[in-house]
Enzyme design. Structure first.
Site, PDB file in Angstrom:
ATOM      1  N   ASP A 126      90.364  41.433  40.818  1.00  0.00           N
ATOM      2  CA  ASP A 126      91.500  40.515  40.937  1.00  0.00           C
ATOM      3  C   ASP A 126      91.979  40.437  42.374  1.00  0.00           C
ATOM      4  O   ASP A 126      92.217  41.457  43.020  1.00  0.00           O
ATOM      5  CB  ASP A 126      92.645  40.996  40.047  1.00  0.00           C
ATOM      6  CG  ASP A 126      93.877  40.132  40.206  1.00  0.00           C
ATOM      7  OD1 ASP A 126      93.828  38.961  39.806  1.00  0.00           O
ATOM      8  OD2 ASP A 126      94.884  40.624  40.756  1.00  0.00           O
ATOM      9  N   TYR A 170      96.752  37.126  49.677  1.00  0.00           N
ATOM     10  CA  TYR A 170      96.513  38.527  50.031  1.00  0.00           C
ATOM     11  C   TYR A 170      95.773  38.649  51.368  1.00  0.00           C
ATOM     12  O   TYR A 170      94.824  39.419  51.498  1.00  0.00           O
ATOM     13  CB  TYR A 170      95.694  39.237  48.968  1.00  0.00           C
ATOM     14  CG  TYR A 170      96.362  39.466  47.633  1.00  0.00           C
ATOM     15  CD1 TYR A 170      97.692  39.155  47.399  1.00  0.00           C
ATOM     16  CD2 TYR A 170      95.632  39.992  46.585  1.00  0.00           C
ATOM     17  CE1 TYR A 170      98.270  39.370  46.163  1.00  0.00           C
ATOM     18  CE2 TYR A 170      96.201  40.217  45.342  1.00  0.00           C
ATOM     19  CZ  TYR A 170      97.524  39.899  45.136  1.00  0.00           C
ATOM     20  OH  TYR A 170      98.084  40.117  43.901  1.00  0.00           O
TER      21      TYR A 170
END
Length: 134
Positions: free
Chosen positions: A51, A56
């Site tokens: 994931d 990010y």
């Protein structure tokens, strides 16, 4: 490893997932090659659910590099909605942004498909009924 059903999708996933936020050089591990080794260790141990998210940092790039040659054995998830720039249209859950963001994620992940694509946070400005009504 005992695998479980991912809801009613027919997809089998390990009971553990590898979350890739801390594998981004700006957020967690400053060494992308070390992050690749971590991902490979997890896959070798039977974890098949990875994931990440567009927001990010360079996590999607690191995950993409690690999955070269192993992509077909992984259930890959990523997310959309967090701001990706200063433009107000580079965030949220509008159809326009989702279409752009998924193409960007596919490029960063070096793959032609994502198994599970999630909205990271609810977007109060977007009526989801407009996206999914029949």
């Amino acid at each position: 490893m005992l695998y479980r059903n991912l809801g009613r999708t027919g997809i089998k996933v390990s009971p553990y997932a590898l979350g890739a936020l801390m594998l981004a050089t700006q957020v967690g591990n400053p060494d992308p090659e070390d992050s690749v080794r971590i991902i490979h260790k997890a896959l070798d141990a039977g974890i098949n659910l990875v994931d990440t998210a567009d927001a990010y940092g360079d996590s999607e790039e690191v995950v993409g590099r690690a999955l070269r040659g192993r992509r077909d054995n992984v259930v890959l998830t990523t997310k959309v909605s967090r701001p990706m720039g200063t433009d107000p249209n580079q965030q949220g859950a509008s159809r326009r942004w989702i279409m752009t963001a998924v193409e960007n994620s596919l490029r960063r992940l070096q793959t032609d498909y994502i198994d599970v694509y999630q909205i990271h946070r609810p977007d109060p400005d977007t009526d989801i009924g407009k996206h999914f009504s029949r």
